[in-house]
Design a protein around this motif. Structure first.
Motif, PDB file in Angstrom:
ATOM      1  N   SER A   1     136.134  36.324 159.527  1.00 10.53           N
ATOM      2  CA  SER A   1     136.256  36.562 160.970  1.00 10.53           C
ATOM      3  C   SER A   1     137.352  37.570 161.278  1.00 10.53           C
ATOM      4  CB  SER A   1     136.565  35.249 161.696  1.00 10.53           C
ATOM      5  OG  SER A   1     135.498  34.358 161.557  1.00 10.53           O
ATOM      6  N   THR A   2     138.428  37.540 160.513  1.00 12.66           N
ATOM      7  CA  THR A   2     139.520  38.486 160.717  1.00 12.66           C
ATOM      8  C   THR A   2     139.061  39.917 160.432  1.00 12.66           C
ATOM      9  OG1 THR A   2     141.111  36.790 160.100  1.00 12.66           O
ATOM     10  CG2 THR A   2     141.878  39.063 160.049  1.00 12.66           C
ATOM     11  N   VAL A   3     138.300  40.083 159.377  1.00  9.49           N
ATOM     12  CA  VAL A   3     137.782  41.425 159.046  1.00  9.49           C
ATOM     13  C   VAL A   3     136.852  41.913 160.153  1.00  9.49           C
ATOM     14  CG1 VAL A   3     136.321  42.688 157.425  1.00  9.49           C
ATOM     15  CG2 VAL A   3     138.059  41.120 156.571  1.00  9.49           C
ATOM     16  N   LEU A   4     135.971  41.045 160.635  1.00  7.50           N
ATOM     17  CA  LEU A   4     135.053  41.421 161.700  1.00  7.50           C
ATOM     18  C   LEU A   4     135.799  41.793 162.978  1.00  7.50           C
ATOM     19  CD1 LEU A   4     132.101  41.669 162.671  1.00  7.50           C
ATOM     20  CD2 LEU A   4     132.308  39.303 163.431  1.00  7.50           C
ATOM     21  N   LEU A   5     136.773  40.987 163.372  1.00  2.00           N
ATOM     22  CA  LEU A   5     137.533  41.277 164.592  1.00  2.00           C
ATOM     23  C   LEU A   5     138.368  42.548 164.457  1.00  2.00           C
ATOM     24  CD1 LEU A   5     138.672  37.718 165.662  1.00  2.00           C
ATOM     25  CD2 LEU A   5     136.941  39.158 166.730  1.00  2.00           C
ATOM     26  N   SER A   6     138.892  42.823 163.271  1.00  3.02           N
ATOM     27  CA  SER A   6     139.657  44.051 163.092  1.00  3.02           C
ATOM     28  C   SER A   6     138.755  45.280 163.149  1.00  3.02           C
ATOM     29  CB  SER A   6     140.442  44.016 161.787  1.00  3.02           C
ATOM     30  OG  SER A   6     139.563  44.034 160.693  1.00  3.02           O
ATOM     31  N   LEU A   7     137.525  45.163 162.650  1.00  6.45           N
ATOM     32  CA  LEU A   7     136.584  46.277 162.760  1.00  6.45           C
ATOM     33  C   LEU A   7     136.212  46.543 164.217  1.00  6.45           C
ATOM     34  CD1 LEU A   7     134.187  45.643 159.748  1.00  6.45           C
ATOM     35  CD2 LEU A   7     135.783  47.532 160.036  1.00  6.45           C
ATOM     36  N   VAL A   8     135.998  45.481 164.972  1.00  8.46           N
ATOM     37  CA  VAL A   8     135.687  45.632 166.397  1.00  8.46           C
ATOM     38  C   VAL A   8     136.865  46.263 167.136  1.00  8.46           C
ATOM     39  CG1 VAL A   8     135.244  44.344 168.526  1.00  8.46           C
ATOM     40  CG2 VAL A   8     133.975  43.794 166.448  1.00  8.46           C
ATOM     41  N   ALA A   9     138.087  45.819 166.833  1.00  6.01           N
ATOM     42  CA  ALA A   9     139.270  46.389 167.473  1.00  6.01           C
ATOM     43  C   ALA A   9     139.450  47.854 167.109  1.00  6.01           C
ATOM     44  CB  ALA A   9     140.504  45.589 167.082  1.00  6.01           C
ATOM     45  N   ALA A  10     139.145  48.217 165.851  1.00  4.09           N
ATOM     46  CA  ALA A  10     139.255  49.614 165.432  1.00  4.09           C
ATOM     47  C   ALA A  10     138.233  50.490 166.150  1.00  4.09           C
ATOM     48  CB  ALA A  10     139.075  49.714 163.920  1.00  4.09           C
ATOM     49  N   LEU A  11     137.013  49.972 166.316  1.00  8.18           N
ATOM     50  CA  LEU A  11     135.990  50.734 167.032  1.00  8.18           C
ATOM     51  C   LEU A  11     136.369  50.928 168.500  1.00  8.18           C
ATOM     52  CD1 LEU A  11     132.715  49.228 165.560  1.00  8.18           C
ATOM     53  CD2 LEU A  11     133.602  51.543 165.242  1.00  8.18           C
ATOM     54  N   ILE A  12     136.911  49.885 169.118  1.00 10.90           N
ATOM     55  CA  ILE A  12     137.353  50.006 170.516  1.00 10.90           C
ATOM     56  C   ILE A  12     138.487  51.004 170.627  1.00 10.90           C
ATOM     57  CG2 ILE A  12     138.485  48.754 172.404  1.00 10.90           C
ATOM     58  CD1 ILE A  12     136.804  46.315 171.559  1.00 10.90           C
ATOM     59  N   ALA A  13     139.432  50.968 169.696  1.00 11.65           N
ATOM     60  CA  ALA A  13     140.563  51.900 169.727  1.00 11.65           C
ATOM     61  C   ALA A  13     140.089  53.343 169.495  1.00 11.65           C
ATOM     62  CB  ALA A  13     141.578  51.520 168.654  1.00 11.65           C
ATOM     63  N   LYS A  14     139.078  53.518 168.672  1.00  9.17           N
ATOM     64  CA  LYS A  14     138.572  54.863 168.411  1.00  9.17           C
ATOM     65  C   LYS A  14     137.868  55.429 169.647  1.00  9.17           C
ATOM     66  CE  LYS A  14     136.697  57.221 164.544  1.00  9.17           C
ATOM     67  NZ  LYS A  14     136.057  57.096 163.252  1.00  9.17           N
ATOM     68  N   VAL A  15     137.156  54.580 170.368  1.00 10.58           N
ATOM     69  CA  VAL A  15     136.443  55.010 171.560  1.00 10.58           C
ATOM     70  C   VAL A  15     137.436  55.337 172.685  1.00 10.58           C
ATOM     71  CG1 VAL A  15     134.870  54.269 173.380  1.00 10.58           C
ATOM     72  CG2 VAL A  15     134.316  53.815 170.994  1.00 10.58           C
ATOM     73  N   VAL A  16     138.440  54.502 172.818  1.00  9.48           N
ATOM     74  CA  VAL A  16     139.428  54.693 173.882  1.00  9.48           C
ATOM     75  C   VAL A  16     140.375  55.757 173.432  1.00  9.48           C
ATOM     76  CG1 VAL A  16     141.323  53.617 175.146  1.00  9.48           C
ATOM     77  CG2 VAL A  16     139.254  52.346 174.681  1.00  9.48           C
TER      78      VAL A  16
END
Length: 64
Positions: A49-64
């Protein structure tokens, strides 16, 4: 240094408070999430779950 400790503490409190809701969504039951009982205490290691949430956070940070 103190500011980071406070941020980490608040993040842990937030995750602890949302853990029941996150389990209903499906986080916490992914492959790689380990839950075992040791000395009468339940220990939970949410590695998947930590890996999945970090990937989601990285994608959001890349978009923003």
């Amino acid at each position: 240094m103190i500011r980071w400790l406070i941020v980490i503490f608040l993040a842990l409190l937030l995750v602890q408070g949302l853990s029941a809701w996150l389990e209903r969504v499906g986080l916490g039951r992914l492959p790689g999430d380990f839950r075992f009982r040791l000395f009468g205490r339940e220990i939970f290691l949410p590695i998947g779950s930590t890996v999945l949430l970090s990937l989601v956070a990285a994608l959001i940070a890349k978009v923003v």
